[in-house]
Design an enzyme around this catalytic site. Structure first.
Site, mmCIF file in Angstrom:
data_model
loop_
_atom_site.group_PDB
_atom_site.id
_atom_site.type_symbol
_atom_site.label_atom_id
_atom_site.label_comp_id
_atom_site.label_asym_id
_atom_site.label_seq_id
_atom_site.Cartn_x
_atom_site.Cartn_y
_atom_site.Cartn_z
ATOM 1 C CG HIS A 56 -1.771 -1.140 1.410
ATOM 2 N ND1 HIS A 56 -2.740 -1.466 0.501
ATOM 3 C CD2 HIS A 56 -1.842 -2.078 2.397
ATOM 4 C CE1 HIS A 56 -3.373 -2.569 0.928
ATOM 5 N NE2 HIS A 56 -2.836 -2.955 2.059
ATOM 6 C CG HIS A 219 -6.554 -5.373 1.949
ATOM 7 N ND1 HIS A 219 -7.329 -4.508 2.663
ATOM 8 C CD2 HIS A 219 -5.341 -5.369 2.528
ATOM 9 C CE1 HIS A 219 -6.604 -4.003 3.645
ATOM 10 N NE2 HIS A 219 -5.404 -4.494 3.581
#
Lengths: 331, 202
Positions: A56, A219
């Site tokens: 991320h 995700h």
């Protein structure tokens, strides 16, 4: 899978090695998979730790820095770090004034971070508090807002709570401000393509050439609904409408807005989204403070964007504008 | 009184007993979940059994919790670690656990695990086993503690066998779980049976 890597199993460790080697004045890795400020914990300052899976960047690790976070425990791609790593992060972030755990609401992270807090308390007598980000409006209805996922709103929370800690606020005060920031954030995401986790080797979902996914998480979870791809203005319009349905905005309100790339969407397209958002908010009489457009919370090479709106008051605005520095962002 | 050395010995007994039961537990878990429970449990106790335990019995229990966190961060591993941690907090600073404290420690572990896993009694989980053990141990004489624990754990598996799972991944199987032992309760039974092998040796 087509990626720049050596062994997929080494992806995270080699990434962290490279990141700390590239920015030694900002980051250090005193323990495997725990990133701290280069100078370590600041004595007498409240520490702020976060943690979560890799994949991320700049979230989470990237936001360790002055006026931001003190330490971060990092797991495999999209996987929680262990409680022990989190406990190490807490220990390394402690300057004697206690530690705030500030992170996204994901089951594994929550269980492990709670354990980590108990460990740090038992072994090192460190007082800890928790604030969870739950800004993704589509991940649960408003009545169950506490079950929502945390996404790009984390960036505002790191920044604002980080500024409060840096100016010397105590743990209760930093915690209150972090919670107030988390409560003021709303986010929504959309995606055009999935991403590929190195160790899985295949895309996280499939999507047609003319489709878009609305309401996806960071995700690689598939979205809440799927639609035919629309012009940018209509996408921005729908995203903002959904954010404002959850947190109404009216003339005279001040906000900051983050138009965030999920990894592969270029800045050009983010500015096209921002353009429409600005027009819409201007028409409503809503004032935008310090807009952020760029790559702040990503999901590997996913194409797509998230929009986060935070409603500001004088307290939050002052802290948002306070100086801060990490390798990915300078205020 | 149970000191760190006794805990270490007990862990060795449990480690060998759960290692032997690993395949059975994986199969039971495979019927309702992802089939790795035997590995989670045996790896966790193997790690704990080799850990260097400090004399402070609370800190020794913390080491056990940490061993579980290190090698098995699955939800069952995390729950067991939570249970050990709850007991650790109550025992911090003491040289040993008094036997009359044990029912209270089991109840504290149960409560902490309920809070962490957001589970309720009656969901057909390991929580029911702990609850049964905590009540069964109340007022028991030290000589029969291990047997009482095993009996309560055994009874829990049988009592819930014909009920549906209401929590976690097994919940999705709903009616299919009726007639099957809950893998978590079964694992708990194999864990406490490990206390017997140690008790006999000792």
């Amino acid at each position: 899978m087509k990626k720049i890597l050596n062994n997929p199993a080494d992806y995270v460790d080699e990434m962290l090695d490279g990141m700390t080697a590239a920015h030694p004045q900002i980051y250090a890795q005193p323990v495997r998979r725990v990133i701290t400020r280069a100078a370590g914990a600041k004595k007498g300052k409240v520490g702020i730790v976060t943690g979560g899976g890799s994949g991320h960047l700049p979230v989470f690790t990237g936001y360790v820095g002055t006026g931001l976070l003190d330490a971060c425990a990092i797991g495999d791609v999209f996987a929680s770090p262990s409680a022990e790593q989190m406990a190490e992060a807490i220990r390394l972030a402690d300057g004697g004034a206690g530690v705030l755990r500030l992170y996204g609401n994901y089951g594994g992270d929550v269980m492990n971070f709670d354990m980590a807090g108990e460990m740090a308390e038992m072994e090192h007598d460190i007082r800890t508090t928790t604030v969870l980000l739950t800004d993704d409006v589509v991940s649960a209805p408003k009545e169950e807002a506490e079950k929502r996922r945390g996404v790009a709103g984390m960036v505002y929370a790191f920044k604002i709570a980080g500024a409060a800690a840096e100016r010397g606020d105590d743990l209760d005060e930093v915690t209150r401000i972090a919670q107030k920031t988390a409560d003021a954030c709303r986010s929504i995401g959309m995606a055009l393509t999935p991403c590929t986790i190195p160790q899985a080797g295949k895309p996280t979902f499939e999507i047609g050439e003319t489709e878009m996914e609305m309401g996806m998480g960071i995700h690689g979870e598939p979205g809440i609904w799927r639609d035919a791809i629309k012009p940018a203005d209509e996408i921005a319009e729908e995203m903002l409408d959904r954010l404002m349905a959850d947190q109404p905005l009216a003339k005279g309100d001040r906000i900051s807005i983050l138009v965030n790339s999920l990894g592969a969407t270029p800045a050009e397209e983010l500015y096209i989204l921002y353009r429409h958002a600005k027009q819409k908010l201007d028409a409503l009489g809503v004032e935008i403070v310090m807009p952020l457009v760029g790559r702040y919370a990503t999901s590997m090479e996913m194409t797509g964007a998230t929009i986060t709106v935070i409603k500001l008051d004088d307290e939050l605005e002052g802290l948002l504008k306070a100086p801060a520095e990490c390798a990915f962002w300078r205020v | 009184m149970i000191d760190s050395k006794a805990i270490s010995e007990a862990l060795k007994g449990i480690a060998s007993h759960t290692a032997a039961a690993s395949d059975e537990l994986c199969a039971a878990d495979g019927a309702l979940g992802d089939g790795d429970l035997g590995i989670t449990v045996s790896k966790g106790f193997a790690e704990a059994a080799t850990a260097e335990l400090p004399d402070d019995v609370g800190m020794a229990l913390l080491e056990v919790a940490k061993a579980f966190q290190r090698v098995s961060s699955s939800s069952y591993g995390t729950l067991l670690a939570t249970g050990f941690m709850a007991a650790a907090k109550r025992e911090k600073g003491k040289p040993g656990i008094e036997l009359e404290e044990i029912p209270g420690l089991v109840a504290a572990a149960r409560d902490a695990m309920m809070a962490r896993g957001k589970g309720n009694l009656g969901d057909k989980t390991v929580l029911d086993s702990l609850d049964a053990v905590a009540s069964a141990l109340e007022g028991t004489s030290p000589q029969v503690m291990v047997e009482t624990t095993i009996k309560a754990a055994e009874h829990t598996v049988e009592r819930y066998r014909d009920l549906p799972n209401k929590l976690g991944r097994a919940r999705m199987f709903g009616e299919k779980s009726v007639g099957l032992p809950d893998p978590g309760q079964l694992a708990f039974l194999r864990i406490v049976e490990g206390l017997r092998s140690e008790a006999h040796q000792g």
